[in-house]
Design a protein around this motif. Structure first.
Motif, short mmCIF file in Angstrom:
data_model
loop_
_atom_site.label_atom_id
_atom_site.label_comp_id
_atom_site.label_asym_id
_atom_site.label_seq_id
_atom_site.Cartn_x
_atom_site.Cartn_y
_atom_site.Cartn_z
N ILE A 4 0.83 -1.21 0.00
CA ILE A 4 0.00 0.00 0.00
C ILE A 4 0.87 1.25 0.00
O ILE A 4 0.61 2.21 -0.75
CB ILE A 4 -0.95 -0.02 1.21
CG1 ILE A 4 -1.99 -1.12 1.02
CG2 ILE A 4 -1.64 1.33 1.39
CD1 ILE A 4 -2.81 -1.41 2.26
N LEU A 5 1.91 1.26 0.82
CA LEU A 5 2.80 2.43 0.86
C LEU A 5 3.54 2.61 -0.47
O LEU A 5 3.79 3.73 -0.89
CB LEU A 5 3.79 2.30 2.01
CG LEU A 5 3.18 2.45 3.40
CD1 LEU A 5 4.20 2.11 4.47
CD2 LEU A 5 2.62 3.83 3.60
N THR A 6 3.90 1.52 -1.12
CA THR A 6 4.55 1.60 -2.42
C THR A 6 3.60 2.17 -3.46
O THR A 6 4.02 2.92 -4.35
CB THR A 6 5.04 0.21 -2.85
OG1 THR A 6 5.96 -0.27 -1.88
CG2 THR A 6 5.72 0.25 -4.19
N LEU A 7 2.34 1.84 -3.35
CA LEU A 7 1.35 2.39 -4.27
C LEU A 7 1.29 3.91 -4.18
O LEU A 7 1.18 4.60 -5.19
CB LEU A 7 -0.03 1.81 -3.92
CG LEU A 7 -0.66 0.97 -5.01
CD1 LEU A 7 -1.48 -0.12 -4.39
CD2 LEU A 7 -1.50 1.85 -5.86
N PHE A 8 1.35 4.42 -2.95
CA PHE A 8 1.28 5.87 -2.76
C PHE A 8 2.58 6.59 -3.11
O PHE A 8 2.57 7.77 -3.40
CB PHE A 8 0.88 6.21 -1.32
CG PHE A 8 -0.53 5.85 -1.01
CD1 PHE A 8 -1.58 6.36 -1.76
CD2 PHE A 8 -0.83 5.01 0.04
CE1 PHE A 8 -2.89 6.04 -1.48
CE2 PHE A 8 -2.14 4.68 0.33
CZ PHE A 8 -3.17 5.19 -0.43
N ASN A 9 3.70 5.87 -3.07
CA ASN A 9 5.00 6.47 -3.40
C ASN A 9 5.58 5.84 -4.66
O ASN A 9 6.79 5.65 -4.76
CB ASN A 9 5.98 6.27 -2.24
CG ASN A 9 5.56 7.01 -1.00
OD1 ASN A 9 5.23 8.18 -1.08
ND2 ASN A 9 5.53 6.34 0.12
N ARG A 33 10.04 3.48 -2.51
CA ARG A 33 9.63 2.13 -2.90
C ARG A 33 10.59 1.11 -2.32
O ARG A 33 10.17 0.10 -1.74
CB ARG A 33 9.62 1.99 -4.42
CG ARG A 33 8.42 2.56 -5.09
CD ARG A 33 8.31 2.07 -6.52
NE ARG A 33 9.58 2.04 -7.24
CZ ARG A 33 9.94 2.91 -8.16
NH1 ARG A 33 9.14 3.91 -8.47
NH2 ARG A 33 11.10 2.80 -8.77
N TRP A 48 10.27 0.97 1.69
CA TRP A 48 9.13 0.21 2.23
C TRP A 48 9.31 -1.28 2.02
O TRP A 48 8.97 -2.08 2.89
CB TRP A 48 7.82 0.69 1.61
CG TRP A 48 7.52 2.13 1.81
CD1 TRP A 48 7.09 3.01 0.87
CD2 TRP A 48 7.61 2.88 3.03
NE1 TRP A 48 6.93 4.26 1.41
CE2 TRP A 48 7.24 4.21 2.74
CE3 TRP A 48 8.00 2.58 4.32
CZ2 TRP A 48 7.23 5.21 3.70
CZ3 TRP A 48 7.99 3.59 5.29
CH2 TRP A 48 7.60 4.87 4.98
#
Length: 84
Positions: A20-25, A32, A35
Motif C-alpha cells: 500500500i505504501l509503495t502504491l502511494f510512493n 519504494r 518500504w
C-alpha cells in the motif's frame, strides 16, 4: 501445544502495508525500496522470533475470521510449515 498469538499475522501485514505504501510512493524509487526493505526486515524478524517456540513443539495459531459452522480462516505455524 497450540498457542494463540498474533505473530503469524505480522509478516503478512508487513507485506500488505509495504504494498500500500509503495502504491502511494510509486514515482519515488527511494521510498519504494525503503518500504520493501522495511517490510522484509519486519517479516524476517517476526518469523525468526517464532523459531524457538516452533522448535520446542509449539504451534502458533491465529483465527482471523469465522464464517459459520466449520468454515474459518486460520493462520497456523508449526514445525513443518515453518520450513516452507
Amino acid at each position: 501445544m497450540e498457542v494463540t498469538s498474533i505473530q503469524p499475522v505480522i509478516p503478512i501485514a508487513a507485506a500488505a502495508l509495504a504494498g500500500i505504501l509503495t502504491l502511494f510512493n510509486g514515482n519515488k524509487a527511494f521510498f519504494r525500496n525503503l518500504w520493501g526493505t522495511a517490510a522484509s526486515l519486519i517479516a524476517f524478524l517476526a518469523i525468526l522470533s517464532m523459531m524457538p517456540g516452533v522448535f520446542d513443539g509449539k504451534i502458533y495459531v491465529y483465527e482471523i475470521a469465522r464464517f459459520g459452522g466449520p468454515l474459518n480462516l486460520t493462520l497456523r505455524v508449526d514445525s513443518l510449515g515453518y520450513l516452507f
